[in-house]
Design a protein around this motif. Structure first.
Motif, short mmCIF file in Angstrom:
data_model
loop_
_atom_site.label_atom_id
_atom_site.label_comp_id
_atom_site.label_asym_id
_atom_site.label_seq_id
_atom_site.Cartn_x
_atom_site.Cartn_y
_atom_site.Cartn_z
N ARG A 57 0.80 -1.24 0.00
CA ARG A 57 0.00 0.00 0.00
C ARG A 57 0.83 1.28 0.00
O ARG A 57 0.65 2.13 -0.86
N SER A 58 1.72 1.41 0.96
CA SER A 58 2.36 2.70 1.20
C SER A 58 3.25 3.13 0.04
O SER A 58 3.33 4.32 -0.27
N GLU A 59 3.91 2.18 -0.61
CA GLU A 59 4.87 2.54 -1.66
C GLU A 59 4.19 3.27 -2.81
O GLU A 59 4.70 4.28 -3.30
N TRP A 60 3.03 2.76 -3.25
CA TRP A 60 2.41 3.43 -4.40
C TRP A 60 1.73 4.73 -4.01
O TRP A 60 1.60 5.65 -4.82
N ILE A 61 1.31 4.89 -2.72
CA ILE A 61 0.72 6.15 -2.28
C ILE A 61 1.80 7.23 -2.17
O ILE A 61 1.59 8.39 -2.56
N LEU A 62 2.96 6.86 -1.63
CA LEU A 62 4.04 7.83 -1.43
C LEU A 62 5.01 7.89 -2.60
O LEU A 62 5.91 8.74 -2.61
N GLY A 63 4.82 7.00 -3.56
CA GLY A 63 5.80 6.89 -4.65
C GLY A 63 6.02 8.17 -5.43
O GLY A 63 7.13 8.43 -5.91
N GLY A 64 4.99 8.99 -5.57
CA GLY A 64 5.13 10.22 -6.33
C GLY A 64 5.89 11.31 -5.61
O GLY A 64 6.13 12.39 -6.18
N ARG A 103 -4.65 4.62 -17.61
CA ARG A 103 -4.29 5.15 -16.28
C ARG A 103 -2.84 4.85 -15.96
O ARG A 103 -2.13 5.68 -15.39
N GLN A 104 -2.39 3.67 -16.29
CA GLN A 104 -0.99 3.33 -16.07
C GLN A 104 -0.08 4.25 -16.87
O GLN A 104 0.97 4.70 -16.39
N ASN A 105 -0.47 4.54 -18.09
CA ASN A 105 0.33 5.43 -18.95
C ASN A 105 0.39 6.85 -18.41
O ASN A 105 1.31 7.60 -18.71
N ARG A 106 -0.63 7.22 -17.60
CA ARG A 106 -0.63 8.56 -16.99
C ARG A 106 0.13 8.59 -15.67
O ARG A 106 0.08 9.56 -14.93
N GLY A 107 0.82 7.49 -15.37
CA GLY A 107 1.67 7.47 -14.17
C GLY A 107 1.03 6.90 -12.93
O GLY A 107 1.60 7.00 -11.84
N ARG A 108 -0.16 6.29 -13.06
CA ARG A 108 -0.79 5.66 -11.91
C ARG A 108 -0.17 4.29 -11.72
O ARG A 108 -0.51 3.33 -12.40
N LEU A 109 0.77 4.19 -10.80
CA LEU A 109 1.56 2.97 -10.63
C LEU A 109 0.96 2.05 -9.57
O LEU A 109 1.68 1.37 -8.85
#
Length: 816
Positions: free
Chosen positions: A440-447, A783-789
Motif C-alpha cells: 500500500r504505502s509505496e504506491w501512495i508515497l511513490g510520487g 491510467r498506467q500510462n498517466r503514471g498511476r503505478l
C-alpha cells in the motif's frame, strides 16, 4: 498534608464536592444558598409536615408527589443561577484531573466555567462516559446526583430515586468508584453518607479481598466530625482534616500557584510535552509529538543493576535510548548519514520485529545531539498531521526532522503536507513494515520520491555489539554458559527470521512459540490472561490503552483482580508508561493471538473493551481521543476479528450482533458488520447492512462497499436482477472514481471492471464479453500510462484477461 500537596502539584488529586462547598454562595435574589437542612425545613413548610433533622430525602419524596412541577420551580429559584463564593472561585483557578459534585445547585458549574483555565464540561451522573484528558485541557465536572439546570429525570434525591439508581448505578458513579481506588481524593463539605458511592466502593473492595483493594490515602475536610465517623472513614483509608473549603483553599494557594496552565501540570507527568509551550496551543494531537532534547537527563545510577525491559522484548524507552542500552548497529550509521542528504521523505522498511522502531529512535537521538536541527518524534497516530506540521513550522526557522514509527497510520497526512508548498521545512523519517510498504504505502508515497532504507539481517560486527550490550543490560545467565563463538553464531542464526525473536530465543534457550506459551500459560489466573489479551488488542496495532479505559474494560470483562496485582502477575509481558499500558511487542502479541490464547478469554477481552467504548457519547469517532478512536476502529475491523478468532465465524458475527445497538450511530461499525456478513456468505443480509451504512454515513468507504456488495449479489440472481444491481453500482462507483481522482486511488474503477466482466460472462455471449473486457483493459492501461503505478491495476488487468479469455464462455451464455 505534604503528600496531599504533592498530589495536587502533580495533577493526581481529584475532588468530590458536597453541600458544604456551596456555603457562602448567593442565589439570584442575594439570599444565602440553602443547606440540605435548610431545604428540608422549606419543603416541610410547603407540604405542611413537621420538620425532623435528617428528613430531606423523605420530605422531598412527599413534595415531589404533592407539589408536582411547582417543586422544580422552587428548586430553580433557590439553586439555579447562583453567585459562587470566593472560595469556590479560588478552587476553580487550580488545575484538576476530575471534579465530582453531589450538589444539585450550579454554584460550582458557574465558578469553574468562569475561572478555570481548562475547558469545563459539565456532565451528569447518567451521562455518557468520557476518557480522562491526559493533557488536563478538559475538565469534567460530574454532577453525580443531577443538576437543577437540567432537572427532568436526572435528579437523585428521594429514596425511590436512590433505589432505582442502586439497582442500575449511573455510569459516573461506577467511574467514581474506580477513580477513588486509583487516585488521591479530597472530599470537601460532605460526610460521605452517600449510599451509591459506598455501594461502588464496597463492590470494588469485594473484588479484591484480603485488603488488596484498599485505596491509597484520601482526605475528607470538615469543620467537625464524630469519633465514630472518623474511625469509619479511616477504615477506608480516608484521613480527616479539620477545616472548611476556605481553609483548604488557603493551604493550596500558599503551596501551589493558581496561575499554572494545564500544560504545566501535564509536563510534570511527561517532560516530553514541553514542546507544547513552544506551539502555544494545548491540543490532543500535538501532545503525541515529543521534542528530542540533546540535554535529556538520565539518572542511570538508579537502574544500574536492573535488567532492562528492552532486552525482554519491549520497544525501548527514551531513557534506554539516551543511556545507549540498545546496541548501535552498522545500519544506524548508514541511516544517519543518509538523513542529511537533502531529501524530504525517508522510509525505513523491514519485517515486524526487525528493529525499525529502535533504529528510528536511535537516529532521532543522534541527530538531536548534533544540535543543528530540531528533532521531533510522533509517538502515536494523530488525526491532523497537517496541524502539527504547521505549528512546528512556526517554531522552527529552518529544516527540522519529524520521525514517525508507522507511516501507514498517518499516510494521508504525510501526502497532504508534502503537497502543500507552504510547508517546506519538515523532513519526514518514517518506519513501515515491509509487507505494508509493498502492498500500500509505496504506491501512495511513490510520487514524492521517498528514500527507502531496508533494515536487513545483522552482521558479525553487529552480533558482537549486541552481545556486549546484552551482557551489561539483559538476561545473561543462559548466554554466559555458551562459548563466545557459540554465542555469536547462535545469535546470527536465530536472528535470520527477526532480531527480536532471535534475541529472545538466545537468552531463553527456547523457541519463540514456546516462550510465548510458557509466559501465557504460567500466569496464575484467567484474569491475568484476559488482562494480557486486552492490552494486546492495543499493542498489536502499535497503540497503548489508557489506564482509565483499561479499568473500565477489565470491569466489562468481569475481571475481579486488582490492577496492581495484574501488573505484578504480568511483569515482563505488560508494562505501564506515559499513561498507558502496552504489551511486549506487536510480533509477540500476534503469535499469542494466533493460538495460545483460548477463544473464551479473547471473547471476554474484546467484549470488555467494546463495553468500555459503549459508555462513551456516540459517535465514538467524534467523542474520544485519536488513540482510542484508532483502537475502536481496529477492534471492530472484520479482517482483524476474523484473524483474532482464528477464522471462526460464529464469535465474530455474535460480537457485531450483540453490540449493534450500542454503536448504531457509528457508520464504521455498520460497514464492518456488513463486511463480516459478506465474509460468512450472508450476502443478502450484508447488502442490507451496507445499504444502511451508505445511506446514513455517506463516505467513500461505505459507498464503495455497498456498490461492491450489489455486484456480488448480482452474480447470484437472475439476469434482470443482475443488470439492475449493475446499473446502481456503476453509478456509485463512477461517481466515486470522479470525486476522488486526485487521491490516486483506482479501487472504484477496478471493482467495477472486474465485476462487470464477470456479469457479462455470466449472462452474455463471447463477443459482448470480449468487447466489455477490452473496454476496461484500455481504460486501466491509459491510467498506467498517466503514471498511476497502483499494483492493483495490474492485478485487475490479469483478472480480466483470465475471466474473459482463459476460461471460455459461461454455462448460461452457451445455452443462449
Amino acid at each position: 498534608m505534604n503528600s496531599l500537596i504533592k498530589s495536587i502539584k502533580s495533577g493526581q488529586c481529584m475532588l468530590l464536592l458536597g453541600a458544604g462547598t456551596s456555603f457562602g454562595s448567593k442565589d439570584f435574589h442575594g439570599r444565602d444558598v440553602l443547606s440540605g437542612e435548610g431545604l428540608a425545613k422549606l419543603l416541610c413548610e410547603e407540604v405542611d409536615v413537621v420538620y425532623e433533622e435528617g428528613c430531606l430525602s423523605k420530605v422531598y419524596a412527599i413534595a415531589k408527589h404533592q407539589m408536582g412541577p411547582r417543586l422544580i420551580s422552587l428548586l430553580e429559584d433557590r439553586f439555579m443561577s447562583l453567585m459562587p463564593s470566593a472560595e469556590l472561585e479560588s478552587l476553580a483557578k487550580h488545575v484538576w484531573p476530575r471534579v465530582y459534585s453531589l450538589n444539585i445547585d450550579d454554584a460550582a458549574d458557574i465558578a469553574f466555567s468562569r475561572n478555570s483555565k481548562q475547558k469545563v464540561v459539565v456532565r451528569h451522573g447518567k451521562d455518557s462516559w468520557a476518557d480522562l484528558d491526559g493533557l488536563y485541557g478538559r475538565l469534567d465536572l460530574i454532577k453525580l446526583n443531577g443538576c437543577i439546570s437540567r432537572s427532568k429525570g436526572s435528579l437523585i434525591f428521594s429514596p425511590s430515586e436512590y433505589a432505582s439508581a442502586a439497582s442500575n448505578p449511573p455510569e459516573w458513579y461506577k467511574q467514581l468508584g474506580r477513580d477513588y481506588l486509583n487516585n488521591v481524593f479530597v472530599f470537601i463539605g460532605t460526610r460521605l453518607n452517600e449510599p451509591l458511592f459506598f455501594q461502588q466502593i464496597e463492590y470494588y473492595k469485594s473484588c479484591w479481598p484480603d485488603g488488596r483493594g484498599l485505596p491509597g490515602r484520601s482526605y475528607v475536610i470538615l469543620p467537625e466530625i464524630s469519633d465514630l465517623d472518623r474511625k469509619m472513614l479511616m477504615s477506608a483509608n480516608i484521613e480527616y482534616i479539620k477545616g472548611s473549603l476556605k481553609d483548604f483553599i488557603s493551604i493550596v494557594d500558599s503551596a501551589v500557584s493558581n496561575s499554572r496552565r494545564p500544560i504545566d501540570v501535564a509536563v510534570l507527568k511527561n517532560p516530553e510535552l514541553a514542546i507544547l509551550s513552544e506551539g502555544g496551543d494545548v491540543d490532543e494531537d500535538f501532545s503525541k509529538v515529543i521534542k528530542i532534547s540533546a540535554s535529556r537527563k538520565v539518572d542511570a545510577d538508579k537502574s544500574l543493576g536492573k535488567t532492562r525491559e528492552f532486552y525482554m522484548g519491549f520497544k525501548p524507552s527514551w531513557d534506554e535510548i539516551f543511556e545507549d542500552v540498545p546496541a548501535r548497529l552498522d545500519f544506524y550509521e548508514i541511516l544517519e548519514d543518509k538523513l542529511v542528504d537533502g531529501n524530504r521523505l525517508y522510509v525505513v522498511t523491514g519485517p515486524a520485529g526487525s528493529g525499525k522502531s529502535t533504529a528510528l529512535m536511535c537516529a532521532a537521538a543522534a541527530l538531536a545531539r548534533k544540535n543543528d536541527r530540531s528533532v521531533y518524534y510522533l509517538q502515536q497516530p494523530v488525526s491532523r498531521l497537517d496541524f502539527i506540521v504547521k505549528k512546528l513550522e512556526e517554531v522552527n526557522d529552518g529544516p527540522y526532522y519529524l520521525f514517525i514509527d508507522r507511516a501507514s497510520s498517518v499516510i494521508d497526512g504525510i501526502v497532504s503536507v508534502l503537497r502543500d508548498m507552504g510547508l517546506s521545512k519538515v523532513v519526514f523519517v518514517c518506519g513501515e513494515r515491509l509487507n505494508v510498504w509493498r502492498q500500500r504505502s509505496e504506491w501512495i508515497l511513490g510520487g514524492h520520491s521517498p528514500v527507502q532504507l531496508k533494515l536487513t539481517e545483522i552482521g558479525v560486527a553487529d552480533a558482537e555489539k549486541i552481545l556486549a550490550k546484552l551482557e551489561k543490560y539483559g538476561p545473561w545467565s543462559r548466554v554466559a554458559k555458551l562459548r563466545p563463538l557459540d554465542r555469536k553464531s547462535q545469535l546470527l542464526e536465530k536472528s535470520k527470521r527477526q532480531l527480536l525473536i532471535g534475541l529472545m530465543e538466545l537468552t531463553t534457550g527456547y523457541g519463540f512459540e514456546k516462550i510465548i506459551a510458557d509466559d501465557f500459560l504460567k500466569l496464575d489466573s484467567d484474569d491475568a490472561r484476559v488482562f494480557v489479551v486486552l492490552v494486546g488488542l492495543a499493542t498489536i496495532h502499535g497503540l497503548g490503552i489508557s489506564k482509565d479505559l483499561c479499568l473500565a474494560a477489565l470491569s466489562g470483562a468481569e475481571v475481579r483482580t486488582h490492577i496492581n496485582e495484574l501488573i505484578a502477575a504480568t511483569y515482563g509481558i505488560v508494562h505501564f508508561a506515559d499513561g498507558s499500558y502496552r504489551a511486549r511487542h506487536p510480533v509477540y502479541v500476534d503469535k499469542l493471538f494466533d493460538g495460545h490464547a483460548a477463544l473464551e478469554l479473547k471473547e471476554r477481552a474484546i467484549r470488555g473493551l467494546l463495553l468500555a467504548f459503549s459508555r462513551n457519547e456516540k459517535p465514538i469517532s467524534k467523542n474520544m481521543s485519536r488513540n482510542h478512536v484508532m483502537l475502536f476502529k481496529y477492534a471492530i475491523n472484520h479482517n482483524f476479528l476474523n484473524n483474532f478468532f482464528n477464522g471462526r465465524k460464529g464469535p465474530m458475527v455474535r460480537i457485531y450482533e450483540d453490540f449493534e445497538k450500542y454503536f448504531e450511530m457509528d457508520g464504521l461499525y455498520y460497514l464492518q458488520y456488513g463486511l463480516a456478513l459478506r465474509d460468512v456468505g450472508e450476502h443478502d443480509n450484508a447488502l442490507s447492512k451496507l445499504h444502511s451504512a451508505s445511506v446514513a454515513w455517506s463516505m467513500k468507504q461505505t459507498e464503495h462497499a455497498y456498490a461492491q456488495q450489489l455486484l456480488i449479489c448480482a452474480l447470484r440472481g437472475s439476469r434482470d436482477y443482475a443488470y439492475k444491481n449493475l446499473e446502481i453500482a456503476k453509478e456509485v462507483l463512477l461517481k466515486l472514481d470522479a470525486r476522488h481522482s486526485e487521491e490516486d486511488t483506482d479501487y472504484p474503477i477496478v471493482t467495477l471492471a472486474e465485476y462487470h466482466v464477470r456479469i457479462v460472462r455470466e449472462f452474455e455471449g463471447v463477443d459482448e464479453l470480449k468487447d466489455t473486457a477490452n473496454l476496461y483493459m484500455r481504460e486501466l492501461s491509459a491510467r498506467q500510462n498517466r503514471g498511476r503505478l497502483n499494483a492493483r491495476i495490474e492485478e485487475a488487468k490479469r483478472d480480466i484477461l483470465k475471466i474473459a479469455f482463459s476460461q471460455g464462455d459461461s454455462v448460461r451464455a452457451k445455452k443462449k
